[in-house]
Structures are given as C-alpha cells and as structure tokens.
Design a protein around this motif. Structure first.
Motif, PDB file in Angstrom:
ATOM      1  N   TYR A 214       0.827  -1.214   0.000  1.00  0.00           N
ATOM      2  CA  TYR A 214       0.000   0.000   0.000  1.00  0.00           C
ATOM      3  C   TYR A 214       0.858   1.260   0.000  1.00  0.00           C
ATOM      4  CZ  TYR A 214      -3.593   3.305   1.608  1.00  0.00           C
ATOM      5  OH  TYR A 214      -4.455   4.373   1.733  1.00  0.00           O
ATOM      6  N   LEU A 215       2.001   1.162   0.650  1.00  0.00           N
ATOM      7  CA  LEU A 215       2.886   2.325   0.750  1.00  0.00           C
ATOM      8  C   LEU A 215       3.432   2.735  -0.610  1.00  0.00           C
ATOM      9  CD1 LEU A 215       4.848   1.319   3.956  1.00  0.00           C
ATOM     10  CD2 LEU A 215       3.249   3.212   3.741  1.00  0.00           C
ATOM     11  N   ARG A 217       1.887   2.018  -3.816  1.00  0.00           N
ATOM     12  CA  ARG A 217       1.024   2.023  -5.002  1.00  0.00           C
ATOM     13  C   ARG A 217       0.309   3.375  -5.123  1.00  0.00           C
ATOM     14  NH1 ARG A 217      -4.291   0.045  -2.295  1.00  0.00           N
ATOM     15  NH2 ARG A 217      -5.313   1.990  -2.873  1.00  0.00           N
ATOM     16  N   PRO A 218      -0.160   3.729  -6.344  1.00  0.00           N
ATOM     17  CA  PRO A 218      -0.941   4.960  -6.477  1.00  0.00           C
ATOM     18  C   PRO A 218      -2.274   4.813  -5.738  1.00  0.00           C
ATOM     19  CG  PRO A 218      -0.916   3.751  -8.550  1.00  0.00           C
ATOM     20  CD  PRO A 218       0.034   3.055  -7.635  1.00  0.00           C
ATOM     21  N   TYR A 219      -2.874   5.933  -5.368  1.00  0.00           N
ATOM     22  CA  TYR A 219      -4.093   5.849  -4.570  1.00  0.00           C
ATOM     23  C   TYR A 219      -5.230   5.160  -5.311  1.00  0.00           C
ATOM     24  CZ  TYR A 219      -2.748   8.591  -0.499  1.00  0.00           C
ATOM     25  OH  TYR A 219      -2.172   9.018   0.673  1.00  0.00           O
TER      26      TYR A 219
END
Lengths: 244, 594
Positions: A214-215, A217-219
C-alpha cells in the motif's frame, strides 16, 4: 547421543512446522482466498478494542523483532559493535518484558472482550478457540522464560538456542545444543513451532496479508473487467482453481 | 486527453415520493444475507434528517473523502498511507453498528406456537447481532422518515447546523424532501484510495467501483474513506461490500434494480465520457464551491469529433460513444445544467447527480393568493421556498446558491411553459430565454423529465458489444442442471479430478459436433452428446436419445434394457401414430410397452 525424542523435537519438528506453514499458506491462497481476512469485530465493539488491539499487535511486532535479533544475530556481531554481554542481556530483558506485558495485556483484554461482549462471543468459532490456545501457549511460556531469566537465572540462550536456530537454516540442526537447554526454553520453542504450523488454518493467516505494498502504489486502482466474466454466469463450476 | 467512460445516474428529486421501493428491491437482490442485515446499498433518507448511518455527512467526525494539504496536494482526509497503516489494528474512525442500527428479526415462532387464549400473541424482536431479545427498537435505517422525531433530532442534521438562516421545523412550516442514495461511483474514489489491500478498484470499462472479495482482507479502511458511508463491512465474512451499480444487469443493458423498480421513474442512467487526465486537478480545486464547475470541466462532449476520435483511440467501443451521445445523464448534467452533484466538497467527484426538488413552491405561492404557475411569481418565489435554497446548496454545491437557483429557475420555467401550452396560450419564448434556453430545449428537457420511456431514461450500452461470442459462451450452466435436478446434471462430465471437476465443453463446441453427427449419421439422429446429456437444439423430437429421460428404476442395466425396448417402441408402432412433422406429446411413461 541425543535421544529419539530430542531428534524428533529439534531435528524434525521445525521442518515439519515450516513445511505445514508454507504448504498451508499455498493451499489457503489457492482454495480459500475469500476466507483470508481479519474477521474484525470492531463493528460490534470498539471501546476495548481500540486500546487492546494496538497493544497486542504492536507488542507482538516488538516480540517478533526481539526474536529475530536474539536468534539470528550472532553474539559475535553484537560484541563486535561494542555491546557487552551484560549490556545486551539487560537490554533484551527490559525490551522483552515491556513487549511481553503489552502483548499479554492486550490479548488478555481481547479475550475478556471476546467472552463478555455478546455479539463478539457469538461470532467466535471453535477454530478461534483452538487458535487462542495455540497462540496463548507460546506467549505465556515465553513471558515466563523471560521473567525467570530476568529474575534469577541469567541463562545465556545466545550460546545454545540461537546457534541451534541458525543451524536449522543450513539443514544441519545441532540437536545436542538444544537438548541441553533449560526446560522452559524447550517447551516455549515447541509451542512456538506449533503456532507456526497452525497459522494457515486459523484466522491468524491475516498476518500474511500485511499490506506493505500500500505504501508504494498509487491511490486510485483501475482494473479492466475480466473477459472471462462477462454477464452473470462464470464459466467455472464445481472444482475450481483459486485464481478465478 | 485520456478518454474514459463512466456509467452515471441522475435522480430527479421532484419525483421522489419516498416509497422506499428502490431500497427494498435492492435489499432483496443484494443484501438479504446474514452479515449484511444492516446494509442498504440503496437507502432513501428524509431531509432534513440525520441520514444513514447517522450524521454520515459530518466529516469533522468521520473524516471521509479527501482534503487538500497546505501545499495543495490531495490526500485522504483520514490521513495518508503511513497514517492509515498505523491505525490498521483499531480504526478509531470506523462507525459502530449502532451508528447504522442494530438489525433485528422477530420471533415469529412465538406467534405460531402460541396456545389458544384471550390475548393476541406477539412476536418480540430479537437482535441479529447479539441474538438476544431486544426490549425496544430505538433506531433503524430510516427511523426519522418523514421528519419522524424531528424537533428532537433537529440539531443532528449536519447541514441544518451549518446553514445560517433560521429554519422553522414547526409543523405548519416544516419542509422536507427525500434523498435516495446509492454509491456515487466517484471519479476520484477515496474508498479505493484507502484500501490497503488494493481490493477496491474502479473498472476501466464503465467506471463502476467494486470490491474484489478475494482480495479484501477486512482492514475496514474503505468504510472510513467513503464520505458517503456507502461501503459496508459484512460482519460475518469480514469483507467490505458495496453497491455494485448492479453491474451484471448493466453489462447486458438492463438498468439497475433500484432504477427498474422506481415507482416515480425518477432515475436516469447513461454514459458520460470524461478526461481522466483532468480528474486529479479538478479534485484539487482550491475553493470548495468551485468543485462543481470543475467537475463539469472534466466531462467531454461526445458530439465533438475530436473527442470521438480520442475515445476510439482509447479503445471505447463505438456503441458506447453512440450511447454517450444519447445519454440522458449528459443532457441533465451538462446540456440543461439542472442536475447537481451530492456533496462535491468531499472532493471525490461523485457520479450520481440530483435534480433539486421544486415541488412545494407552487402550492406555497397559490396558497398566498398568487398564481403559482406564473413564471414571474415562480422565479421570485424560489428564494423564499419552503425548502431553503441554502439547504440545497449545502447538499449539492458546497454552499454556492447560484447553481441551485439556476437549476430551480429552469425547472420553474419548464413548468410555466408547459402550463401555457396546456391552457392553449401561445408559446412565450421569453420564458425559455429568461433561463438561457431555447423553446426547443425547454421542450426536450420536459420530454426527458416528464415523458421519457425506459429506453430514453436508461441508455445503457452492453459490456459485450465487441465480444458477442463471449456472451454466447457465458451462460453455460443451465439453472436446472444440478445433482438430481431436472437437468440431471450436477456436472455429469467427469474431469481429471472426478465428478464435476474441470470445465464443461462450451455449448458452441457441443452444438458443432452434434450437428455434424446428425448430418452424417446413417441412423436416425442421436442428439445425445456426452453420456447422459442431450442437446435439445439438435433433437429432432422423434428419436428418444439416451439420457433424455432419467432411468426409471433399479440398476443401470435395467434402465438400459428399458431404454432399448422404448427405442423399439418408438421406431415401430408408435411412429405410425404420429404423422409426419408431428411431435409426439404423450409423456414417456405412456410410450413404454406394457
């Protein structure tokens, strides 16, 4: 000459447990991705959870870090950076006791909450109850070991348990070394190994879904429709692969 | 320019009668399962009111949606990635079940089992969360329906608290309207951004936001991330679930269930083309009141040949472009400018828009002795509506009253224009001009809002336009084809891992082989394909292929014998009874030789 039971416990059990862990995870990933979840009960009750869950989880992460440090960093390395045995031992004890108190306090609160909060207790499965036994056993034994070590024994596990743990990785387990350690270490080690073995078959499996990516990847996530699933009916039935 | 297509919805609030049919049918279809008893993918709330879950619009508390940092960067309001991960063990911003409501059922058993007596037996409520009897039901999904308990709950409406004017909620002067809500399928979805596992995603083809149930790990961050609180946590499976825009229906060109069953016919569904490259900038518009125009700036005109060319380059099928040109949603949002987004200040660029309600104004003016349908009176009255423009503005334009006023004036103009026609008065073009329309445009808008048939309200291109073959292969299984069912299936084929394993051969392949066999065989056709299965498409209704009827009794051998006799019977005497081209209608048992 080590006894047969020692050979089994310190030469075979670790590999069996790790094998179960790995095959179990693969099996679960292929056949039960839907069940791979935290099964959070936060929706039911929040007040206790808000304190207890971070206590337990962060405590457990600290415990894990401590084990990695104690088991897999050789004594010669810490001494090379100028950390004396006494200083290391003192640091490990303090750190371990704090982490242990956090973890045990957290899980005690969580178990109490699970038992006393109606909806949470209702959502508790038999699997969960068995899981708690497997989880609590090494935690309590480990805490007892640390506590005993801190108060009276001052046993240096870094010359016995740690080399044994490292010897497992080169497939030449030093059974003699482990067989001679004090009882509490041996019981704790077995309980810990068994915990590894049951993880894939319990809700603890969510630890292996830690969303570190998650840190990075794009939102916003875009995904194209799977061409195999146009319309309502999927092409599969009965025996199905986990990836569909 | 990066053209993307989005399936969007516009609801005309003037027509909503608050019947909850949409909610009920949606629940029947999607959330009538254990674990989601409290979940309403579609709910209808009375405004003013708290909404469902309670006070979901209060983002100071729930921190859903996006915020701008001081340097103008867009981050989820509840915090960025590191912050989200740090609160993963207990999410303080997650609503409790009581913020929705505690779902319950009734002990109907106690009515059925009641002994004869003088008193009517009752069915006491029982919680579906704790399993215990509930003394009192104190809240539910629309407990404050029709302003129920309003004076007491007045202060709980986050919007009422925000607007300046004194709102009178005494009975005589009360106002209300209904707001049906589904997932907004935003262009900049904050639920997707909050998901640590990457299980939530926006579909490239149609912009529908979905949860991949196999990737969701139950971290619950999406529930916090969504400012509309339209992602729910299934407390049985431990997974997030949300409105799917009925994608299996949309894919084959059907409207969503909530639209299909809407009594007031107030929902419109259509395609919007937008420029994905402009989305981040639009969502990061500094002033909240500018978000509505900024979102309008993201949409592309499908009639523009340049857009059409870009859309083609982006791989958008041609019939999607045609649908975008016919889209009622595009007309209401862009061409007529009467539809407005819900809470654009959440910065998610929502894609379910609303035509604001006008209705009570006419009665109000008429009651005051004026001609309620006269457009001068109407325009003047918009500012003194019972439903305050400021309230609508807080809902739809982050407090900017001008767009709301413009939308209401256009609706009022349409009304007066149609009234003149109905009364036989000549057309007055000044009415249309006063709201920036031509008479034709006003007529078109009237047709869309008042008369439109389903094919005009729902312009939905199918998902399979370029892939018809896939659709043919998709519904492989017959719904009757289960173990012991009429289809006698249950995956009769034996795959590599025993019964029902592997994948059945596609129907087209079976049909091909069946037809070839039929055209080349010496004997009467054998429609039998695999063991125990018959393709009725190839059956000539004369023969009695193996597997057409289940074996009657006993062992397989007996069944074979019976079938053999049967075959002889059909080929012999019975054949004569049926003339050429006739289908024998007698049931199989009768045909058995006695």
């Amino acid at each position: 000459m080590p006894s047969l039971i020692d050979v089994f416990l310190w030469g075979a059990l670790p590999y069996m447990c790790v094998a179960l862990l790995v095959t179990g995870l693969v099996w679960r990933y292929r056949y039960d991705r839907f069940g791979w979840t935290t099964r959070s009960s936060e929706l039911y009750e929040k007040r206790v959870l808000r304190l207890a869950s971070p206590m337990f989880h962060f405590g457990l992460l600290a415990v894990l870090a401590g084990h990695i440090l104690g088991l897999f960093v050789p004594m010669s390395w810490t001494q090379a950076v100028g950390l004396s045995e006494a200083a290391y031992s003192w640091m490990a004890m303090t750190f371990g006791l704090v982490a242990g108190v956090l973890t045990l306090g957290g899980i005690a609160l969580l178990v109490w909450r699970r038992r006393t909060t109606g909806p949470v207790f209702l959502a508790t499965t038999v699997n969960d109850k068995i899981m708690y036994l497997f989880l609590l056993a090494p935690l309590c034994l480990g805490f007892v070991t640390t506590f005993m070590n801190a108060s009276t024994l001052h046993y240096n596990y870094r010359t016995s348990v740690s080399p044994w743990a490292r010897s497992l990785f080169v497939f030449q387990p030093d059974i003699e070394l482990m067989a001679r350690t004090p009882l509490e270490y041996r019981v704790h080690a077995v309980a810990g190994l068994l915990l590894f073995a049951v993880v894939p078959f319990t809700r603890l499996v969510h630890a292996y879904a830690a969303p570190v990516h998650y840190l990075f990847r794009p939102y916003i996530v875009y995904r194209a429709r799977d061409p195999r699933f146009v319309g309502t009916a999927g092409p599969h039935r009965g025996w199905q692969r986990g990836d569909i | 320019m990066r053209v993307m297509a989005q399936i969007a919805m516009v609801m005309n609030l003037d027509k909503c009668i608050g019947c909850h049919t949409c909610s009920v049918t949606c629940k029947q279809l999607w959330t009538s399962r254990p674990g989601v008893e409290y979940v309403w993918f579609n709910n209808v709330e009375t405004r003013p009111g708290q909404g469902y879950p309670r006070r979901y619009e209060d983002q100071e508390r729930w921190r859903g949606g996006w915020k701008l940092t001081r340097r103008g960067r867009l981050v989820p309001k509840a915090g960025g990635r590191a912050r989200r991960l740090a609160s993963i063990f207990a999410n303080p911003l997650l609503p409790n079940i009581r913020d929705y409501y505690e779902p319950w059922t009734y002990d109907y058993e106690s009515v059925a089992q009641a002994p004869p007596g003088d008193d009517f037996p009752v069915a006491p409520p029982r919680s579906l969360i704790s399993g215990e009897r509930m003394d009192n039901i104190t809240w539910s999904g629309n407990w404050d329906d029709n302003l129920g308990g309003m004076p007491q709950h007045e202060s709980d409406d986050p919007i009422l608290a925000r607007i300046q004017e004194k709102i009178r909620l005494e009975f005589e002067q009360a106002f209300m309207f209904y707001l049906p809500r589904i997932c907004e399928h935003c262009l900049n979805p904050s639920c997707v951004a909050s998901c640590p596992s990457g299980a939530l995603y926006k579909r490239v083809e149609d912009g529908i936001v979905l949860v991949d149930q196999d990737r969701c790990r139950g971290w619950r961050m999406c529930v916090t991330g969504c400012p509309y609180k339209k992602v729910y946590f299934n407390h049985r499976t431990g997974k997030a679930e949300k409105c799917t825009f009925c994608f299996p229906r949309i894919e084959i060109g059907l409207p969503t269930v909530c639209s299909e069953t809407c009594v007031g016919r107030l929902r419109n569904i259509g395609v919007l083309l937008y420029d994905a490259d402009r989305v981040p900038k639009a969502a990061a518009t500094p002033r909240e009141q500018d978000l509505y125009p900024a979102q309008l700036g993201v949409f592309l005109d499908p009639h523009d040949p340049r857009v059409a060319a870009e859309a083609e380059r982006a791989g958008i099928p041609h019939d999607w472009l045609i649908a975008a040109r016919r889209s009622p949603v595009y007309d209401l949002i862009v061409t007529y400018g009467v539809a407005l987004p819900l809470h654009p200040e959440f910065r998610t660029l929502p894609m379910v828009w609303y035509v604001p309600p006008l209705s009570p104004v006419v009665e109000a003016i008429t009651a005051s002795g004026h001609d309620g349908e006269d457009h001068d009176n109407l325009f003047a009255a918009i500012d003194v509506l019972r439903i305050p423009v400021s309230y609508l503005a807080e809902l739809f334009t982050a407090g900017d009253e001008e767009p709301v006023r413009r939308s209401l004036r256009r609706l009022a103009a349409m009304r007066t224009h149609r009234r003149r026609l109905n009364l036989g008065d000549p057309v007055d073009p000044s009415i249309a001009e006063s709201v920036g329309f031509t008479v034709d445009q006003l007529e078109d808008m009237y047709r869309l809002l008042a008369l439109a048939k389903p094919e005009d309200r729902y312009v939905i291109p199918t998902a399979v336009a370029g892939d018809v073959r896939a659709l043919e292969e998709a519904p492989l299984g017959c719904s009757l084809d289960y173990e012991g069912g009429p289809g006698m299936g249950g995956g009769a084929g034996s795959g590599p891992f025993g019964e029902a394993s592997g994948r059945p051969a596609p129907i087209a392949v079976e049909t091909f082989h069946g037809l070839r066999e039929r055209s080349t065989a010496d004997s009467a056709s054998r429609a039998s394909l695999r063991h125990g299965q018959v393709n009725l498409l190839n059956w000539d209704a004369r023969s009695d292929p193996e597997g057409l009827f289940p074996p009657r009794e006993g062992t397989k051998a007996e069944a074979e014998g019976a079938r053999e006799e049967q075959r002889r019977g059909v080929d012999g005497s019975d054949r004569l009874a049926a003339g050429p081209g006739e289908i024998q209608l007698r049931p199989p048992d009768e045909r058995r030789p006695q």
